[in-house]
Design a protein around this motif. Structure first.
Motif, PDB file in Angstrom:
ATOM      1  N   ALA A 246       0.824  -1.207   0.000  1.00  0.00           N
ATOM      2  CA  ALA A 246       0.000   0.000   0.000  1.00  0.00           C
ATOM      3  C   ALA A 246       0.858   1.256   0.000  1.00  0.00           C
ATOM      4  O   ALA A 246       1.951   1.280   0.559  1.00  0.00           O
ATOM      5  N   GLU A 247       0.339   2.304  -0.624  1.00  0.00           N
ATOM      6  CA  GLU A 247       1.003   3.597  -0.604  1.00  0.00           C
ATOM      7  C   GLU A 247       0.756   4.272   0.747  1.00  0.00           C
ATOM      8  O   GLU A 247      -0.369   4.310   1.230  1.00  0.00           O
ATOM      9  N   ASP A 248       1.814   4.825   1.349  1.00  0.00           N
ATOM     10  CA  ASP A 248       1.710   5.528   2.625  1.00  0.00           C
ATOM     11  C   ASP A 248       0.923   4.690   3.631  1.00  0.00           C
ATOM     12  O   ASP A 248      -0.063   5.154   4.230  1.00  0.00           O
ATOM     13  N   ALA A 249       1.358   3.444   3.812  1.00  0.00           N
ATOM     14  CA  ALA A 249       0.617   2.480   4.620  1.00  0.00           C
ATOM     15  C   ALA A 249       0.262   2.957   6.027  1.00  0.00           C
ATOM     16  O   ALA A 249      -0.848   2.689   6.504  1.00  0.00           O
ATOM     17  N   PRO A 250       1.148   3.657   6.767  1.00  0.00           N
ATOM     18  CA  PRO A 250       0.783   4.068   8.134  1.00  0.00           C
ATOM     19  C   PRO A 250      -0.478   4.920   8.198  1.00  0.00           C
ATOM     20  O   PRO A 250      -1.148   4.952   9.230  1.00  0.00           O
ATOM     21  N   ARG A 251      -0.815   5.607   7.124  1.00  0.00           N
ATOM     22  CA  ARG A 251      -2.031   6.429   7.125  1.00  0.00           C
ATOM     23  C   ARG A 251      -3.148   5.820   6.274  1.00  0.00           C
ATOM     24  O   ARG A 251      -4.317   5.874   6.634  1.00  0.00           O
ATOM     25  N   SER A 252      -2.787   5.260   5.129  1.00  0.00           N
ATOM     26  CA  SER A 252      -3.829   4.761   4.221  1.00  0.00           C
ATOM     27  C   SER A 252      -4.511   3.506   4.748  1.00  0.00           C
ATOM     28  O   SER A 252      -5.721   3.332   4.552  1.00  0.00           O
ATOM     29  N   ILE A 253      -3.768   2.637   5.433  1.00  0.00           N
ATOM     30  CA  ILE A 253      -4.383   1.408   5.959  1.00  0.00           C
ATOM     31  C   ILE A 253      -5.446   1.719   7.010  1.00  0.00           C
ATOM     32  O   ILE A 253      -6.585   1.227   6.920  1.00  0.00           O
ATOM     33  N   PRO A 254      -5.157   2.531   8.056  1.00  0.00           N
ATOM     34  CA  PRO A 254      -6.217   2.861   9.016  1.00  0.00           C
ATOM     35  C   PRO A 254      -7.427   3.519   8.366  1.00  0.00           C
ATOM     36  O   PRO A 254      -8.575   3.203   8.713  1.00  0.00           O
ATOM     37  N   GLN A 255      -7.187   4.442   7.433  1.00  0.00           N
ATOM     38  CA  GLN A 255      -8.307   5.097   6.760  1.00  0.00           C
ATOM     39  C   GLN A 255      -9.142   4.090   5.970  1.00  0.00           C
ATOM     40  O   GLN A 255     -10.380   4.137   5.993  1.00  0.00           O
ATOM     41  N   GLY A 256      -8.477   3.181   5.268  1.00  0.00           N
ATOM     42  CA  GLY A 256      -9.195   2.176   4.492  1.00  0.00           C
ATOM     43  C   GLY A 256     -10.038   1.276   5.373  1.00  0.00           C
ATOM     44  O   GLY A 256     -11.204   0.965   5.042  1.00  0.00           O
ATOM     45  N   ILE A 257      -9.486   0.841   6.505  1.00  0.00           N
ATOM     46  CA  ILE A 257     -10.204  -0.052   7.414  1.00  0.00           C
ATOM     47  C   ILE A 257     -11.455   0.622   7.966  1.00  0.00           C
ATOM     48  O   ILE A 257     -12.569   0.081   7.893  1.00  0.00           O
ATOM     49  N   ILE A 258     -11.298   1.806   8.529  1.00  0.00           N
ATOM     50  CA  ILE A 258     -12.412   2.464   9.221  1.00  0.00           C
ATOM     51  C   ILE A 258     -13.482   2.915   8.226  1.00  0.00           C
ATOM     52  O   ILE A 258     -14.690   2.728   8.460  1.00  0.00           O
ATOM     53  N   ARG A 259     -13.077   3.493   7.110  1.00  0.00           N
ATOM     54  CA  ARG A 259     -14.070   3.957   6.129  1.00  0.00           C
ATOM     55  C   ARG A 259     -14.862   2.799   5.544  1.00  0.00           C
ATOM     56  O   ARG A 259     -16.090   2.891   5.390  1.00  0.00           O
TER      57      ARG A 259
END
Length: 497
Positions: A246-259
């Protein structure tokens, strides 16, 4: 890199929106919760959201392939990581097999409703609940090949299918709302119905047995249904397994999960509300609840929409489950707990092809030769067990690694992690007694496998043999320099430095 922020949201929606809409809600409304199934979806959704905050923090601090397994390895060590990994393997493998079998049922029904007649030699081998099924074999073989060829191939297909099934779900909500009758929601909760036979107690919720209610409906039925309905939300944590891709995983992964989880929860509640509003709970067809409701309402064309939506929806569920499980298996192999050959990356497709093929083969065996529908609650208890470990990991990591960089922090910690643990335990005790028995047997077998193979062949064991005087590293074993997302993407290697 393969996954952008929007891709991760689609990944989460792709794995969650499926069985919960097209079959699970109606079955639980008819047999366990009545119209209170709406509350069951809310309870399961809130529990999943609490856990999602915890998963988001850990994935932002440790963006590595393996999800909860990797988190547990870093925080609690090898032994507990194996236990969590073993539960994940059961959860995701059984879920993939179960959903593939459900896909066959809907695909066969779709062809029947469109008037397509299969040759007699084939007709007897499709759309079956048990025994060899040709459609189940077909979908698992195709999707295993797709995953083995690399995430980019699967991602293109995922976008198209998710958009199509969301359109189908939107049609269900809009057309179903036109036939909504609020009188069907009056009986919440439905008066409890006690079990009549002793053997039914084994299939009653554990909490109900403790308090002397071994039947269905009532508040115990609503909570029991919420435990089973958690199956519909399973998969949001699979998004974390794509961290190394994933691109910018520390931020994109949490956003993807919660959204993805918030969107899915809203959709589930809307569909459940429409379904029980259209049809009294005691008239719901447990085999095809939504289709039957629209037939009774005189909206026959919606049957085709539902069948198509179900086939598309369940396709993405199987696809993402295979992706997630492949990454978990890859991580366990990289740590030496299972044969390390499974952690080999295919240079042409930049994917753990060997691990993918093993997962596909095991899923086919399970789907074709085991009555997976009867074992469906095992998926839920495995997931809840993993969720408890994740929530506990947030609490411990705040104590032992307070300065570790995080792209997301769980709000109101440790309150939210503690609430997550309590909610998961509550849902677990609302699962059937027989589910607990099977789960204990599976986990006991897993401990045996670890003692016989994993403990002797792990990376930590090799380090201890080569340098017995050196202490084991607190951040987990070193991984090879190359992972699914390319060179140097393993988070544990970065944290050691």
């Amino acid at each position: 890199m393969a996954y952008r922020r929007a891709d991760l949201v689609v990944l989460g929606i792709g794995v969650m929106i499926g069985a919960g809409i097209f079959s699970l809600a109606g079955r639980q409304a008819a047999t366990m919760a009545g119209p209170g199934v709406i509350l069951s979806f809310m309870i399961a959704g809130i529990t999943s959201l609490l856990v999602a905050f915890c998963v988001a923090e850990l994935s932002s601090a440790m963006p590595a392939s393996g999800s909860a397994y990797t988190f547990t390895y870093v925080i609690f060590g090898e032994v507990w990581a194996w236990v969590v990994g073993w539960a994940l393997v059961m959860e995701l493998l059984l879920a993939a097999a179960t959903v593939a079998r459900a896909w066959s049922l809907y695909a066969a029904q779709m062809l029947t409703d469109f008037g397509v007649r299969l040759p007699d030699v084939v007709a007897g081998m499709v759309g079956r609940h048990t025994g060899f099924d040709l459609f189940t074999l077909f979908i698992l073989v195709i999707l295993t090949i797709v995953v083995a060829l690399g995430a980019r191939v699967g991602l293109r297909a995922l976008w198209i299918i998710v958009i199509a099934k969301l359109l189908a779900v939107g049609a269900v909500i809009v057309v179903g709302a036109l036939h909504f009758d609020r009188r069907n929601l009056a009986a919440i909760p439905v008066p409890p119905v006690p079990a009549e036979k002793a053997e039914e107690a084994l299939h009653s919720p554990l909490l109900g047995i403790v308090f002397g209610q071994t039947g269905a409906f009532g508040w115990f039925g609503i909570f029991a249904a919420s435990a089973v309905i958690t199956f519909a939300y399973i998969g949001f944590d699979v998004v974390a397994t794509a961290a190394e891709e994933a691109e910018d995983a520390p931020r994109s992964i949490p956003q993807g999960i919660i959204r993805a989880l918030v969107i899915t929860t809203v959709i589930y509640i809307a569909v459940a509300l429409v379904m029980v509003g259209m049809t009294p709970y005691d008239r719901i067809d447990t085999d095809a609840p939504l289709a039957d409701a629209f037939r009774d309402a005189g909206e026959g064309f919606m049957v085709h929409v539902i069948n198509i939506g179900a086939v598309l929806g369940l396709t993405t569920v199987v696809l993402v489950l295979l992706v997630g499980l492949t990454r978990v298996l890859f991580s366990m192999a990289r740590d030496g707990l299972i044969p390390r050959s499974l952690s080999k990356i295919n240079r042409s497709y930049h994917s753990p092809t060997r691990a993918t093929l093993v997962i596909g083969f095991l899923a086919i065996l399970l789907a074709e030769f085991v009555d997976v529908f009867t074992l469906e609650p095992l998926v839920v208890i495995g997931a809840l067990f993993v969720f408890i470990s994740v929530a506990g990991g947030v609490i411990r990591m705040r104590q032992t690694m307070p300065n570790l960089p995080r792209g997301f922090r769980t709000p109101l910690s440790p309150g939210v992690p503690i609430a997550s643990i309590a909610a998961c335990l509550w849902l677990m005790v609302n699962l059937q007694l027989i589910t607990w028995v099977y789960f204990i047997i599976w986990m006991a077998f897993g401990v045996l496998v670890y003692l016989v193979y994993g403990r002797r062949n792990s990376v930590l064991a090799g380090m201890a043999q080569s340098a017995p005087e050196a202490p084991a590293p607190s951040a987990g074993p070193p991984g090879p320099p190359e992972g699914p997302g390319g060179p140097g993407t393993g988070s544990r290697g970065r944290h050691r430095r």
